[in-house]
Design a protein around this motif. Structure first.
Motif, PDB file in Angstrom:
ATOM      1  N   MET A   1       0.841  -1.201   0.000  1.00  0.00           N
ATOM      2  CA  MET A   1       0.000   0.000   0.000  1.00  0.00           C
ATOM      3  C   MET A   1       0.876   1.251   0.000  1.00  0.00           C
ATOM      4  SD  MET A   1      -2.969   1.026   2.741  1.00  0.00           S
ATOM      5  CE  MET A   1      -3.874   2.551   2.559  1.00  0.00           C
ATOM      6  N   GLU A   2       0.561   2.197  -0.856  1.00  0.00           N
ATOM      7  CA  GLU A   2       1.363   3.409  -0.970  1.00  0.00           C
ATOM      8  C   GLU A   2       1.212   4.271   0.277  1.00  0.00           C
ATOM      9  OE1 GLU A   2       1.877   7.240  -3.986  1.00  0.00           O
ATOM     10  OE2 GLU A   2       0.622   5.530  -4.536  1.00  0.00           O
ATOM     11  N   THR A   3       2.363   4.752   0.805  1.00  0.00           N
ATOM     12  CA  THR A   3       2.346   5.591   1.996  1.00  0.00           C
ATOM     13  C   THR A   3       2.004   7.021   1.623  1.00  0.00           C
ATOM     14  OG1 THR A   3       4.058   4.218   3.002  1.00  0.00           O
ATOM     15  CG2 THR A   3       3.695   6.383   3.970  1.00  0.00           C
ATOM     16  N   ARG A   4       1.096   7.603   2.362  1.00  0.00           N
ATOM     17  CA  ARG A   4       0.682   8.985   2.119  1.00  0.00           C
ATOM     18  C   ARG A   4       1.721   9.939   2.700  1.00  0.00           C
ATOM     19  NH1 ARG A   4      -2.215  12.842   5.298  1.00  0.00           N
ATOM     20  NH2 ARG A   4      -3.784  14.054   4.166  1.00  0.00           N
ATOM     21  N   ASN A   5       2.111  10.930   1.933  1.00  0.00           N
ATOM     22  CA  ASN A   5       3.025  11.942   2.447  1.00  0.00           C
ATOM     23  C   ASN A   5       2.354  12.734   3.560  1.00  0.00           C
ATOM     24  OD1 ASN A   5       5.035  11.293   0.642  1.00  0.00           O
ATOM     25  ND2 ASN A   5       4.604  12.984  -0.761  1.00  0.00           N
ATOM     26  N   LYS A   6       3.156  13.241   4.477  1.00  0.00           N
ATOM     27  CA  LYS A   6       2.633  14.176   5.454  1.00  0.00           C
ATOM     28  C   LYS A   6       2.318  15.500   4.765  1.00  0.00           C
ATOM     29  CE  LYS A   6       4.634  12.079   9.527  1.00  0.00           C
ATOM     30  NZ  LYS A   6       5.465  12.260  10.744  1.00  0.00           N
ATOM     31  N   ALA A  22       7.152  27.431   3.271  1.00  0.00           N
ATOM     32  CA  ALA A  22       6.544  26.445   2.386  1.00  0.00           C
ATOM     33  C   ALA A  22       7.596  25.701   1.575  1.00  0.00           C
ATOM     34  CB  ALA A  22       5.541  27.134   1.460  1.00  0.00           C
ATOM     35  N   LEU A  23       8.547  26.433   1.015  1.00  0.00           N
ATOM     36  CA  LEU A  23       9.589  25.811   0.206  1.00  0.00           C
ATOM     37  C   LEU A  23      10.502  24.935   1.062  1.00  0.00           C
ATOM     38  CD1 LEU A  23      10.493  28.870  -2.051  1.00  0.00           C
ATOM     39  CD2 LEU A  23       9.131  26.872  -2.691  1.00  0.00           C
ATOM     40  N   ALA A  24      10.846  25.407   2.255  1.00  0.00           N
ATOM     41  CA  ALA A  24      11.727  24.634   3.138  1.00  0.00           C
ATOM     42  C   ALA A  24      11.050  23.360   3.615  1.00  0.00           C
ATOM     43  CB  ALA A  24      12.151  25.495   4.333  1.00  0.00           C
ATOM     44  N   ILE A  25       9.769  23.438   3.914  1.00  0.00           N
ATOM     45  CA  ILE A  25       9.025  22.256   4.348  1.00  0.00           C
ATOM     46  C   ILE A  25       8.916  21.248   3.204  1.00  0.00           C
ATOM     47  CG2 ILE A  25       6.701  21.475   4.976  1.00  0.00           C
ATOM     48  CD1 ILE A  25       6.519  24.012   6.752  1.00  0.00           C
ATOM     49  N   ALA A  26       8.682  21.732   2.000  1.00  0.00           N
ATOM     50  CA  ALA A  26       8.609  20.838   0.840  1.00  0.00           C
ATOM     51  C   ALA A  26       9.921  20.101   0.634  1.00  0.00           C
ATOM     52  CB  ALA A  26       8.223  21.621  -0.406  1.00  0.00           C
ATOM     53  N   ARG A  27      11.030  20.775   0.891  1.00  0.00           N
ATOM     54  CA  ARG A  27      12.336  20.124   0.743  1.00  0.00           C
ATOM     55  C   ARG A  27      12.519  18.976   1.725  1.00  0.00           C
ATOM     56  NH1 ARG A  27      14.117  25.719   0.623  1.00  0.00           N
ATOM     57  NH2 ARG A  27      14.232  26.388  -1.555  1.00  0.00           N
ATOM     58  N   LYS A  28      11.728  18.943   2.777  1.00  0.00           N
ATOM     59  CA  LYS A  28      11.766  17.842   3.742  1.00  0.00           C
ATOM     60  C   LYS A  28      10.894  16.663   3.300  1.00  0.00           C
ATOM     61  CE  LYS A  28      14.267  19.813   7.062  1.00  0.00           C
ATOM     62  NZ  LYS A  28      15.593  19.274   7.469  1.00  0.00           N
ATOM     63  N   ASP A  44       0.459  30.972  -6.766  1.00  0.00           N
ATOM     64  CA  ASP A  44       0.595  29.987  -7.844  1.00  0.00           C
ATOM     65  C   ASP A  44       2.067  29.713  -8.158  1.00  0.00           C
ATOM     66  OD1 ASP A  44      -2.143  29.743  -8.066  1.00  0.00           O
ATOM     67  OD2 ASP A  44      -2.315  31.132  -9.773  1.00  0.00           O
ATOM     68  N   GLU A  45       2.885  30.754  -8.054  1.00  0.00           N
ATOM     69  CA  GLU A  45       4.319  30.580  -8.303  1.00  0.00           C
ATOM     70  C   GLU A  45       4.957  29.677  -7.242  1.00  0.00           C
ATOM     71  OE1 GLU A  45       8.335  33.299  -8.116  1.00  0.00           O
ATOM     72  OE2 GLU A  45       6.499  34.248  -8.872  1.00  0.00           O
ATOM     73  N   VAL A  46       4.551  29.862  -5.982  1.00  0.00           N
ATOM     74  CA  VAL A  46       5.059  29.006  -4.906  1.00  0.00           C
ATOM     75  C   VAL A  46       4.645  27.554  -5.154  1.00  0.00           C
ATOM     76  CG1 VAL A  46       4.988  28.530  -2.427  1.00  0.00           C
ATOM     77  CG2 VAL A  46       5.057  30.897  -3.237  1.00  0.00           C
ATOM     78  N   ILE A  47       3.391  27.357  -5.512  1.00  0.00           N
ATOM     79  CA  ILE A  47       2.886  26.011  -5.789  1.00  0.00           C
ATOM     80  C   ILE A  47       3.683  25.359  -6.915  1.00  0.00           C
ATOM     81  CG2 ILE A  47       0.891  24.693  -6.606  1.00  0.00           C
ATOM     82  CD1 ILE A  47       0.764  25.819  -3.669  1.00  0.00           C
ATOM     83  N   GLU A  48       3.961  26.120  -7.957  1.00  0.00           N
ATOM     84  CA  GLU A  48       4.723  25.585  -9.088  1.00  0.00           C
ATOM     85  C   GLU A  48       6.119  25.161  -8.644  1.00  0.00           C
ATOM     86  OE1 GLU A  48       6.270  26.903 -13.561  1.00  0.00           O
ATOM     87  OE2 GLU A  48       5.077  28.285 -12.351  1.00  0.00           O
ATOM     88  N   GLN A  49       6.767  25.984  -7.835  1.00  0.00           N
ATOM     89  CA  GLN A  49       8.110  25.642  -7.364  1.00  0.00           C
ATOM     90  C   GLN A  49       8.097  24.365  -6.536  1.00  0.00           C
ATOM     91  OE1 GLN A  49      10.784  28.688  -5.832  1.00  0.00           O
ATOM     92  NE2 GLN A  49       9.458  30.277  -6.661  1.00  0.00           N
ATOM     93  N   ILE A  50       7.088  24.223  -5.677  1.00  0.00           N
ATOM     94  CA  ILE A  50       7.005  23.026  -4.841  1.00  0.00           C
ATOM     95  C   ILE A  50       6.762  21.795  -5.696  1.00  0.00           C
ATOM     96  CG2 ILE A  50       5.612  21.873  -3.070  1.00  0.00           C
ATOM     97  CD1 ILE A  50       5.221  24.664  -1.792  1.00  0.00           C
ATOM     98  N   ARG A  51       5.896  21.901  -6.683  1.00  0.00           N
ATOM     99  CA  ARG A  51       5.618  20.748  -7.542  1.00  0.00           C
ATOM    100  C   ARG A  51       6.834  20.351  -8.371  1.00  0.00           C
ATOM    101  NH1 ARG A  51      -0.601  22.490  -9.308  1.00  0.00           N
ATOM    102  NH2 ARG A  51      -1.559  21.836  -7.322  1.00  0.00           N
ATOM    103  N   GLY A  54       8.821  17.817  -6.787  1.00  0.00           N
ATOM    104  CA  GLY A  54       8.245  16.492  -6.704  1.00  0.00           C
ATOM    105  C   GLY A  54       7.228  16.320  -5.591  1.00  0.00           C
ATOM    106  N   GLN A  55       6.893  17.415  -4.912  1.00  0.00           N
ATOM    107  CA  GLN A  55       5.887  17.363  -3.854  1.00  0.00           C
ATOM    108  C   GLN A  55       4.552  17.870  -4.370  1.00  0.00           C
ATOM    109  OE1 GLN A  55       8.496  15.583  -1.759  1.00  0.00           O
ATOM    110  NE2 GLN A  55       6.517  15.995  -0.781  1.00  0.00           N
ATOM    111  N   SER A  56       3.477  17.411  -3.740  1.00  0.00           N
ATOM    112  CA  SER A  56       2.162  17.941  -4.053  1.00  0.00           C
ATOM    113  C   SER A  56       1.949  19.254  -3.319  1.00  0.00           C
ATOM    114  CB  SER A  56       1.076  16.944  -3.650  1.00  0.00           C
ATOM    115  OG  SER A  56       1.186  15.747  -4.403  1.00  0.00           O
ATOM    116  N   ALA A  57       1.195  20.156  -3.932  1.00  0.00           N
ATOM    117  CA  ALA A  57       0.964  21.468  -3.309  1.00  0.00           C
ATOM    118  C   ALA A  57      -0.330  22.061  -3.841  1.00  0.00           C
ATOM    119  CB  ALA A  57       2.135  22.411  -3.595  1.00  0.00           C
ATOM    120  N   TRP A  58      -1.012  22.811  -2.965  1.00  0.00           N
ATOM    121  CA  TRP A  58      -2.279  23.442  -3.315  1.00  0.00           C
ATOM    122  C   TRP A  58      -2.352  24.811  -2.641  1.00  0.00           C
ATOM    123  CZ3 TRP A  58      -1.745  18.637  -1.057  1.00  0.00           C
ATOM    124  CH2 TRP A  58      -1.967  17.527  -1.891  1.00  0.00           C
ATOM    125  N   ALA A  59      -3.100  25.732  -3.229  1.00  0.00           N
ATOM    126  CA  ALA A  59      -3.262  27.075  -2.661  1.00  0.00           C
ATOM    127  C   ALA A  59      -4.745  27.399  -2.545  1.00  0.00           C
ATOM    128  CB  ALA A  59      -2.566  28.122  -3.528  1.00  0.00           C
TER     129      ALA A  59
END
Length: 254
Positions: A1-6, A22-28, A44-51, A54-59
């Motif tokens: 079963m796939e583990t859900r990210n925090k 937000a960016l620092a947390i995504a790097r974790k 939207d720019e922050v969300i794009e950088q996080i994605r 390789g992380q999921s992100a929403w605003a």
């Protein structure tokens, strides 16, 4: 079963310290939800950088001074998370959104006090309350205070006083949520070079140099100085840190 990210929810994540958090947390390796008040393009720019990491992100748009909007916000957020992750829950809440107020006590209006109270205390209190049913046990909350609860600067009486209230609230939250193993801490940044307060620390050379002169490490703070600490508090390495005020000021005013 796939583990859900925090997942971490960061209010006011479109700019300044919130963006950096937000960016620092995504790097974790943590997925991120940010809120913004008016700056959708920046969000939207922050969300794009996080994605791109390789992380999921929403605003989501949210006015944290308007507690009546919290119910609909939480409903929209949890519906999206259920759809995207098969769970409506988050793991970390970072109560970052805020505005500045520089006004002498003699000139401060009741409307100004109400505005700062609604954003910096009432909003923090009730958004946390609304999110508690949707927080996973063993998660964490990070509240944002200020070095101005310790360093008294004329003109910051209302802001500093309400941040002191947030520091006290943090200890109560930690005590009440301990049975769920939810850790609650508060960080207190010193003067940081962002657009906060009209960019006065970043853009006013005289203010910048004055603060640097009474900071042990000889400069004002940068967003990276703050975001990395918040990200650390969202990891297992920080599990035994609880109910603490952590000042991040480079030794300002010691």
């Amino acid at each position: 079963m796939e583990t859900r990210n925090k997942i971490a929810l960061i209010t006011g994540g479109s700019r300044g310290l919130g963006r950096n958090m937000a960016l620092a947390i995504a790097r974790k390796g943590i997925d991120v939800v940010i809120t913004y008040h008016t700056k959708k393009e920046a969000a939207d720019e922050v969300i794009e950088q996080i994605r791109l990491m390789g992380q999921s992100a929403w605003a989501f748009q949210l006015d944290t001074s308007n507690t009546k909007s919290f119910g609909s916000f939480v409903n929209e957020l949890t519906i999206l998370l259920e759809k995207e992750t098969n769970s409506p829950n988050i793991d970390f809440l970072i109560n970052n959104a805020g505005t500045a107020l520089y006004a002498p006590i003699a000139d401060t209006t009741e409307e100004q006090v109400d505005e700062v109270f609604n954003i910096h205390y009432k909003g923090v209190f009730f958004l946390t309350q609304k999110m508690l049913p949707f927080m996973n046990d063993s998660g964490g909350i990070v509240n944002i205070s200020s070095g101005l609860t310790r360093i008294v600067m004329p003109g910051s009486a209302v802001y500093g006083s309400l941040k002191s209230a947030v520091e006290t609230l943090t200890r109560y939250q930690a005590k009440e949520l301990g049975s769920r193993k939810i850790r609650v801490n508060v960080i207190a940044p010193g003067a940081i070079e962002t657009d906060f307060g009209g960019g006065r620390v970043r853009d006013n050379k005289e203010i910048n140099e004055q603060i640097a002169s009474f900071t042990a490490l000889g400069r004002t703070g940068l967003p990276d100085d703050i975001g990395k600490v918040v990200a650390f508090l969202c990891t297992e390495d920080a599990y035994w840190i609880n109910a603490q005020r952590i000042e991040i000021s480079g030794g300002q005013g010691i």
